[in-house]
Design a protein around this motif. Structure first.
Motif, PDB file in Angstrom:
ATOM      1  N   LYS A  22       1.002  -1.139  -0.133  1.00  0.00           N
ATOM      2  CA  LYS A  22       0.118   0.033   0.001  1.00  0.00           C
ATOM      3  C   LYS A  22       0.984   0.981  -0.057  1.00  0.00           C
ATOM      4  CE  LYS A  22      -1.725   1.541   3.987  1.00  0.00           C
ATOM      5  NZ  LYS A  22      -1.348   2.970   4.496  1.00  0.00           N
ATOM      6  N   ARG A  92      -3.745  10.423   4.717  1.00  0.00           N
ATOM      7  CA  ARG A  92      -2.713  11.401   4.677  1.00  0.00           C
ATOM      8  C   ARG A  92      -2.172  11.371   3.086  1.00  0.00           C
ATOM      9  NH1 ARG A  92       0.856  14.124   7.816  1.00  0.00           N
ATOM     10  NH2 ARG A  92       2.868  13.880   7.549  1.00  0.00           N
ATOM     11  N   ALA A  93      -2.172  10.190   2.284  1.00  0.00           N
ATOM     12  CA  ALA A  93      -1.423   9.928   1.147  1.00  0.00           C
ATOM     13  C   ALA A  93      -1.844  11.048  -0.012  1.00  0.00           C
ATOM     14  CB  ALA A  93      -1.488   8.651   0.422  1.00  0.00           C
ATOM     15  N   ASN A 164      11.291  14.399  14.547  1.00  0.00           N
ATOM     16  CA  ASN A 164      11.163  13.101  15.170  1.00  0.00           C
ATOM     17  C   ASN A 164      12.004  12.208  13.986  1.00  0.00           C
ATOM     18  OD1 ASN A 164       9.578  13.207  17.160  1.00  0.00           O
ATOM     19  ND2 ASN A 164       7.523  12.550  16.163  1.00  0.00           N
ATOM     20  N   THR A 166      13.533  11.496  10.153  1.00  0.00           N
ATOM     21  CA  THR A 166      13.196  11.698   8.796  1.00  0.00           C
ATOM     22  C   THR A 166      12.019  11.388   8.239  1.00  0.00           C
ATOM     23  OG1 THR A 166      13.764   9.347   8.205  1.00  0.00           O
ATOM     24  CG2 THR A 166      15.471  10.652   8.059  1.00  0.00           C
ATOM     25  N   VAL A 168       9.166   9.879   5.394  1.00  0.00           N
ATOM     26  CA  VAL A 168       9.111   9.182   4.316  1.00  0.00           C
ATOM     27  C   VAL A 168       8.222  10.051   2.991  1.00  0.00           C
ATOM     28  CG1 VAL A 168       7.885   6.978   3.244  1.00  0.00           C
ATOM     29  CG2 VAL A 168       8.929   6.905   5.609  1.00  0.00           C
ATOM     30  N   GLY A 169       7.016  10.254   3.589  1.00  0.00           N
ATOM     31  CA  GLY A 169       6.044  11.361   2.729  1.00  0.00           C
ATOM     32  C   GLY A 169       6.890  12.421   2.170  1.00  0.00           C
ATOM     33  N   THR A 310       7.354   1.262  12.828  1.00  0.00           N
ATOM     34  CA  THR A 310       6.384   1.692  13.631  1.00  0.00           C
ATOM     35  C   THR A 310       5.342   0.997  13.379  1.00  0.00           C
ATOM     36  OG1 THR A 310       4.938   3.555  14.172  1.00  0.00           O
ATOM     37  CG2 THR A 310       5.981   3.917  12.143  1.00  0.00           C
TER      38      THR A 310
HETATM   39  C1  EPZ Z   1       4.325   7.021   6.347  1.00  0.00           C
HETATM   40  O1  EPZ Z   1       3.595   7.970   6.831  1.00  0.00           O
HETATM   41  C2  EPZ Z   1       3.145   5.814   6.079  1.00  0.00           C
HETATM   42  N1  EPZ Z   1       1.963   6.184   5.492  1.00  0.00           N
HETATM   43  C3  EPZ Z   1       2.713   5.442   7.475  1.00  0.00           C
HETATM   44  O2  EPZ Z   1       2.289   4.261   7.518  1.00  0.00           O
HETATM   45  C4  EPZ Z   1       3.915   5.057   8.459  1.00  0.00           C
HETATM   46  O3  EPZ Z   1       3.617   4.764   9.765  1.00  0.00           O
HETATM   47  C5  EPZ Z   1       5.215   6.297   8.465  1.00  0.00           C
HETATM   48  O4  EPZ Z   1       5.422   6.536   6.892  1.00  0.00           O
HETATM   49  C6  EPZ Z   1       6.491   6.101   9.088  1.00  0.00           C
HETATM   50  O5  EPZ Z   1       7.357   5.070   8.323  1.00  0.00           O
HETATM   51  C7  EPZ Z   1       2.277   6.049   4.074  1.00  0.00           C
HETATM   52  O6  EPZ Z   1       3.144   5.708   3.630  1.00  0.00           O
HETATM   53  C8  EPZ Z   1       0.941   6.559   3.436  1.00  0.00           C
HETATM   54  P1  EPZ Z   1       6.425  10.224   7.944  1.00  0.00           P
HETATM   55  P2  EPZ Z   1       4.383   9.379   6.635  1.00  0.00           P
HETATM   56  O7  EPZ Z   1       6.557  11.575   7.183  1.00  0.00           O
HETATM   57  O8  EPZ Z   1       5.017   9.773   5.422  1.00  0.00           O
HETATM   58  C9  EPZ Z   1       6.885  13.603  11.489  1.00  0.00           C
HETATM   59  C10 EPZ Z   1       0.371   2.855   7.992  1.00  0.00           C
HETATM   60  O9  EPZ Z   1       0.035   2.027   9.197  1.00  0.00           O
HETATM   61  N2  EPZ Z   1       6.731  14.671  10.315  1.00  0.00           N
HETATM   62  O10 EPZ Z   1       7.629   9.420   7.595  1.00  0.00           O
HETATM   63  O11 EPZ Z   1       3.050  10.375   6.792  1.00  0.00           O
HETATM   64  C11 EPZ Z   1       5.882  12.564  11.668  1.00  0.00           C
HETATM   65  O12 EPZ Z   1       5.021  13.348  12.569  1.00  0.00           O
HETATM   66  C12 EPZ Z   1       0.778   4.295   7.904  1.00  0.00           C
HETATM   67  O13 EPZ Z   1       0.415   2.287   6.889  1.00  0.00           O
HETATM   68  C13 EPZ Z   1       7.210  15.868  10.680  1.00  0.00           C
HETATM   69  O14 EPZ Z   1       7.345  16.175  11.665  1.00  0.00           O
HETATM   70  O15 EPZ Z   1       5.161   9.400   7.868  1.00  0.00           O
HETATM   71  C14 EPZ Z   1       6.419  11.477  12.304  1.00  0.00           C
HETATM   72  O16 EPZ Z   1       6.830  11.897  13.589  1.00  0.00           O
HETATM   73  C15 EPZ Z   1       0.441   4.979   9.096  1.00  0.00           C
HETATM   74  N3  EPZ Z   1       6.898  16.771   9.872  1.00  0.00           N
HETATM   75  C16 EPZ Z   1       7.753  11.398  11.372  1.00  0.00           C
HETATM   76  O17 EPZ Z   1       8.098  12.709  10.833  1.00  0.00           O
HETATM   77  C17 EPZ Z   1       6.473  16.406   8.312  1.00  0.00           C
HETATM   78  O18 EPZ Z   1       6.092  17.330   7.421  1.00  0.00           O
HETATM   79  C18 EPZ Z   1       7.678  10.237  10.164  1.00  0.00           C
HETATM   80  O19 EPZ Z   1       6.552  10.810   9.532  1.00  0.00           O
HETATM   81  C19 EPZ Z   1       6.284  14.971   7.933  1.00  0.00           C
HETATM   82  C20 EPZ Z   1       6.542  13.998   8.978  1.00  0.00           C
END
Ligand code: EPZ
Length: 460
Positions: A22, A92-93, A164, A166, A168-169, A310
């Motif tokens: 996904k 979110r995506a 927190n 890096t 992914v998004g 996570t």
């Molecule tokens: C992706 O979310 C996944 N979602 C999440 O999976 C997954 O938990 C997460 O990565 C971590 O691996 C999708 O791919 C759609 P991040 P994403 O940006 O990209 C902080 C599931 O269950 N942050 O890597 O949104 C954030 O708050 C889902 O399938 C900022 O501070 O996660 C977090 O603490 C849930 N500012 C950390 O970074 C930002 O602009 C990592 O988030 C973006 C994120």
């Protein structure tokens, strides 16, 4: 609204075919908007999140066909740069539309995104990255409005490190935006997750010049045009981990078909330390069962790749809840991602939260069936896993959350011998405990295209 009813304590046995990932698929779908021609993506799981993202790209003007796991996207008709709130709040995506829109059309107006309720989920790293590429951003009535002053964004060196770690998004979004920028972009502190690597490979197949994905610095040399591409998405490492843990807690013996060995590195390391017997019976087929050795409690910290994911934290909690001794999990990515804990306690788990972001799990010999509620996707997966192991009958409410991320979950579990079925929940349903159930579901629902149409505005 539906619920799962599960008769637990049946060993899962047999083969389970893994679905496409996904989280790898979602950015690939919006990346297809960058191409001058159609893209064909194979291995796409049929999930709520995928269907909602399909509606979003169709709303932008792309034409999409989806059947038998193959999604074809033709962006030729894209004529909007505006994504309304009702679409953005579903997941979110949806924010992944922003990078491609900015890169290709120089404009985007999108509402702040929704997604699983797992704590604060800002988008500051995404927006900061776009600004570093020269975009001008503003906010108006809950929408982020972005414009590229020149015809193209400008390549730049930027960091995507947040408080927190890096993201992914943000890495995916900024990488997509940079593919059509003028000059070279270097993304420092980039996320290294397989989802990022998969997206980079797809973009390269579209003609993008990208290197360094999978390391913390990604180099993107902007090109003037991208073309469509054909791609097969990798299988879902989180689904694989969920089935592996379900096999272990039910004393089962399951072969995961299509597993990608390097994607499972840290999950398998933890399961191996716990005492699982993990055997590769084919290049991509992993047999999972309990070994005869003692089961060890664990101390696990969730971290960005290559650390423990996570997205597997809640399922691992179930395994450790059934493991003698004291285990600990520290969640560093979403310190509030413990909504499953309260529900697991209903099933008899002994878990406490000594401090924010950390749980202590005291193993119990068995769980017992109960009525529980899925609060988000992975919390729901943990409850299914726990109910499969529990003695007696469980009912899991609000399963819409689970359908966001697990394709054919019920059938796959039935094929492994689980006692699971979907039943409707009436408002007056007394549940197993005799209490009336009031549906507090706030899950995503399918889009109503007519409603979305009236909200749509700007034309590119
Ligand atoms: C992706 O979310 C996944 N979602 C999440 O999976 C997954 O938990 C997460 O990565 C971590 O691996 C999708 O791919 C759609 P991040 P994403 O940006 O990209 C902080 C599931 O269950 N942050 O890597 O949104 C954030 O708050 C889902 O399938 C900022 O501070 O996660 C977090 O603490 C849930 N500012 C950390 O970074 C930002 O602009 C990592 O988030 C973006 C994120």
């Amino acid at each position: 609204m539906d619920m799962y009813q599960i008769e637990g304590a049946k060993s899962l046995r047999g083969d389970v075919p893994l679905s496409g990932s996904k989280n790898a698929c979602l950015p690939i779908i919006t990346a297809a908007l960058l191409g001058e021609g159609p893209s064909t993506i194979h291995g796409v799981p049929d999930l709520f999140d995928i269907r909602n993202l399909r509606l979003l790209v169709e709303h932008l003007g792309a034409s999409v066909e989806f059947s038998d796991g193959t999604l074809t996207i033709d962006p030729a008709g894209v004529n909007r740069d505006y994504v309304p709130y009702d679409m953005m709040c579903r997941m979110r995506a949806s924010f992944y539309a922003m990078g491609p829109l900015l890169a290709r059309y120089g404009r985007a107006k999108v509402s702040l995104p929704g997604g699983c309720a797992i704590g604060d989920r800002p988008v500051d790293l995404h927006t900061r990255g776009f600004q570093d590429l020269g975009a001008q951003l503003g906010e108006s009535n809950g929408y982020i409005v972005a414009r590229s002053p020149g015809k193209r964004l400008k390549g730049s060196r930027l960091s995507l490190l947040g408080s927190n770690g890096t993201s992914v998004g943000a890495t995916c979004n900024v990488m997509m935006a940079a593919t059509l920028a003028e000059g070279v972009t270097l993304i420092d502190d980039a996320a290294r997750e397989p989802d990022v690597v998969e997206l980079a490979a797809f973009l390269r197949a579209m003609g993008a010049r990208i290197s360094g994905e999978g390391t913390s610095t990604i180099r993107i040399e902007g090109v003037e045009k991208l073309h469509g591409a054909e791609w097969t998405v990798c299988t879902d490492r989180i689904e694989a981990a969920t089935f592996a843990i379900a096999a272990l807690v039910t004393h089962g013996d399951v072969v995961l078909r299509g597993a990608v060995r390097p994607h499972l590195y840290s999950t398998l390391l933890a399961l191996d330390l716990w005492g699982a017997e993990l055997t590769w019976v084919g290049e991509n087929d992993l047999r999972v069962r309990r070994s005869r050795h003692a089961k060890h409690p664990l101390q696990v910290v969730t971290e960005p790749w290559p650390g423990f994911p996570t997205d597997v934290q809640s399922q691992l909690t179930v395994l450790l809840a059934l493991t003698p001794g004291e285990s600990y999990i520290r969640e560093t990515i979403y310190p509030e991602r413990f909504k499953h804990v309260h529900e697991l306690k209903r099933l008899g788990a002994k878990i406490s939260v000594p401090e924010k972001g950390r749980i202590q799990i005291t193993g119990v010999p068995a769980l017992r069936g109960a009525v529980v509620k899925a609060t988000d996707l992975r919390a729901g997966a943990a409850l299914v896993t726990a109910a499969l192991a529990a003695h007696g009958t469980s009912q899991i409410r609000d399963i819409e959350h689970i359908s966001r991320g697990y394709e054919n979950l019920e059938q796959k579990l039935i094929d492994l011998g689980a006692g699971i079925c979907t039943l409707p929940v009436a408002d007056s349903d007394p549940g197993l405990d005799g209490h009336t159930h009031h549906d507090t579901n706030d899950a995503v629902s399918q889009a109503d295209p007519s409603e979305l149409e009236t909200l749509a505005g700007d034309v590119v």
